[in-house]
Design a protein around this motif. Structure first.
Motif, PDB file in Angstrom:
ATOM      1  N   ASP A  25     -29.345  -1.961  -7.826  1.00 36.07           N
ATOM      2  CA  ASP A  25     -29.651  -2.708  -6.620  1.00 36.07           C
ATOM      3  C   ASP A  25     -30.797  -2.064  -5.865  1.00 36.07           C
ATOM      4  O   ASP A  25     -31.666  -2.747  -5.315  1.00 36.07           O
TER       5      ASP A  25
ATOM      6  N   HIS B  66     -36.574  -8.936  -4.307  1.00 28.24           N
ATOM      7  CA  HIS B  66     -35.980  -8.637  -3.004  1.00 28.24           C
ATOM      8  C   HIS B  66     -36.986  -7.913  -2.105  1.00 28.24           C
ATOM      9  O   HIS B  66     -37.072  -8.178  -0.911  1.00 28.24           O
TER      10      HIS B  66
ATOM     11  N   ARG C 188     -32.383 -19.660  -2.350  1.00 29.00           N
ATOM     12  CA  ARG C 188     -31.152 -19.505  -3.131  1.00 29.00           C
ATOM     13  C   ARG C 188     -30.108 -18.740  -2.325  1.00 29.00           C
ATOM     14  O   ARG C 188     -30.397 -17.694  -1.744  1.00 29.00           O
ATOM     15  N   TRP C 189     -28.899 -19.256  -2.326  1.00 30.05           N
ATOM     16  CA  TRP C 189     -27.837 -18.652  -1.530  1.00 30.05           C
ATOM     17  C   TRP C 189     -27.568 -17.210  -1.959  1.00 30.05           C
ATOM     18  O   TRP C 189     -27.345 -16.338  -1.118  1.00 30.05           O
ATOM     19  N   HIS C 190     -27.603 -16.943  -3.251  1.00 26.46           N
ATOM     20  CA  HIS C 190     -27.351 -15.584  -3.733  1.00 26.46           C
ATOM     21  C   HIS C 190     -28.363 -14.602  -3.129  1.00 26.46           C
ATOM     22  O   HIS C 190     -27.990 -13.514  -2.672  1.00 26.46           O
ATOM     23  N   ASN C 191     -29.627 -14.979  -3.131  1.00 30.22           N
ATOM     24  CA  ASN C 191     -30.659 -14.102  -2.589  1.00 30.22           C
ATOM     25  C   ASN C 191     -30.544 -13.974  -1.075  1.00 30.22           C
ATOM     26  O   ASN C 191     -30.704 -12.883  -0.515  1.00 30.22           O
TER      27      ASN C 191
ATOM     28  N   ARG D 189     -27.851 -14.292   0.726  1.00 32.70           N
ATOM     29  CA  ARG D 189     -26.685 -13.465   1.036  1.00 32.70           C
ATOM     30  C   ARG D 189     -27.004 -11.987   0.826  1.00 32.70           C
ATOM     31  O   ARG D 189     -26.606 -11.136   1.629  1.00 32.70           O
ATOM     32  N   HIS D 190     -27.730 -11.691  -0.244  1.00 33.77           N
ATOM     33  CA  HIS D 190     -28.118 -10.299  -0.488  1.00 33.77           C
ATOM     34  C   HIS D 190     -28.976  -9.775   0.659  1.00 33.77           C
ATOM     35  O   HIS D 190     -28.775  -8.661   1.150  1.00 33.77           O
TER      36      HIS D 190
ATOM     37  N   ARG E 221     -26.998  -9.075   3.781  1.00 32.61           N
ATOM     38  CA  ARG E 221     -26.066  -7.951   3.668  1.00 32.61           C
ATOM     39  C   ARG E 221     -26.765  -6.605   3.530  1.00 32.61           C
ATOM     40  O   ARG E 221     -26.106  -5.571   3.540  1.00 32.61           O
TER      41      ARG E 221
ATOM     42  N   HIS F 196     -19.832  -9.962   8.284  1.00 29.77           N
ATOM     43  CA  HIS F 196     -20.037  -8.941   7.253  1.00 29.77           C
ATOM     44  C   HIS F 196     -19.810  -7.543   7.820  1.00 29.77           C
ATOM     45  O   HIS F 196     -19.133  -6.712   7.208  1.00 29.77           O
TER      46      HIS F 196
END
Length: 347
Positions: free
Chosen positions: A26, A35, A97-100, A102-103, A106, A157
């Protein structure tokens, strides 16, 4: 654009030895992958935020110096163009994109920067509302909703214990406290007093709650890493934006609460002045734009106080404050252009 590796190198705020560590994969992705590209774009929105903040300071001077409105319009236009370009690039690099997303939300040291997006949008909508109040209200409603969703998602979160206390810094106040204060001030401009009161209450609650936690963390957990220390200037934003929101709701009149915000801001500015030796950086990097909005918001509130108090020499004092804030942002812009040119030269 500014070199992304350089930006990522200087903007990481997660200190060494923090209570939680992340997988090496990560970390590598954050520093070198998509990212990092998205993070660089969102962090550079501090340029847009500072420019809009300076536009608000010039707008505050219109009551004593009417030509300031044209300067304010120009600054908000530049801010909007920067905002649009950087947000488009963020979305192109996976921000849809939701995944990105959210990352990015967080991320322990950078998630709060997504709060820049709706704050700038609300400021621009409020400034240009004189050209169409109904349209401005709809635009404001969209960005207010986005700001609320970002703040609530971040809080949800954080409340799960996802943050180690050693990583806390004042940047976390931006989405949960400063954004509601900005929303309140803009709502007053748009003649939405109920929303202004509601947003002000949210900002005040989470400023008191998180401000206490963050100050406690800074006192007990050791100093921030050097690249993150300029974020300490963000401590001035809640009293400045809260004071602006309160006086906007009361038609520019300073009462006991307004003077309370003024006193808090003055003391916080004094605190930051004593911290300046600790804020110095070995070299310029684009993250130093984090200085811009605290300077601009503090100038805005100070101009409102000067006008409301009818101080002798108020016009001269206003001119001095505007000149100082404009010069500071001009120096940041010149340093940014020099930095970009230097890095573009072949080795």
């Amino acid at each position: 654009m500014i070199d992304l590796a350089d930006t990522a190198e200087h903007t990481s705020t997660a200190p060494r030895g923090s209570g939680r560590t992340r997988p090496s994969a990560d970390i590598a992705s954050d520093v070198n992958g998509p990212h990092a590209t998205r993070t660089a774009r969102i962090r550079l929105l501090s340029v847009s935020l500072g420019t809009a903040g300076l536009g608000g300071a010039w707008q505050a001077a219109v009551t004593t110096f009417p030509p300031a409105l044209q300067v304010s319009d120009a600054l908000f236009t530049v801010s909007g163009l920067i905002w649009l370009v950087l947000l488009t690039q963020y979305l192109r690099h996976g921000g849809t994109r939701w995944h990105n997303l959210r990352h990015d939300l967080r991320h322990p040291g950078q998630g709060f920067t997504l709060g820049y997006v709706p704050i700038i949008g609300m400021l621009i909508a409020g400034h240009f509302s004189r050209f169409g109040l109904t349209g401005a209200r709809w635009v404001y409603a969209v960005f207010l909703t986005v700001a609320a969703l970002i703040a609530a998602r971040l809080l949800a979160h954080w409340l799960t214990g996802a943050l180690s206390t050693t990583t806390l810094h004042p940047g976390y106040l931006l989405p949960v406290s400063s954004a509601p204060f900005v929303a309140s001030a803009v709502a007053s401009t748009l003649k939405l007093p109920g929303i202004a009161d509601a947003a002000f209450a949210v900002g005040l609650l989470y400023w008191l709650a998180f401000g206490t936690v963050i100050l406690g963390s800074l006192v007990t957990s050791g100093p921030l890493p050097r690249p993150a220390r300029p974020a300490l200037t963000v401590l001035t934003i809640p009293p400045a934006t809260g004071g602006i929101a309160w006086t906007a709701a009361h038609k520019g009149v300073f009462d006991a609460v307004g003077y309370g915000f003024a006193g808090t801001l003055l003391f916080t500015v004094l605190l930051v002045a004593f911290l300046l030796p600790e804020l110095r950086q070995p070299a310029f990097h684009p993250s130093l734009w984090i200085f811009s909005f605290p300077i601009a918001a503090s100038t805005n509130f100070a101009i409102r106080w000067i006008h409301a108090s009818a101080l002798p020499g108020g016009l001269a004092l206003t001119g001095i404050l505007l000149a100082g804030a404009t010069t500071a942002l001009g120096l940041l812009a010149a340093a940014t252009l020099h930095h970009r040119a230097r890095r573009a030269r072949p080795s």
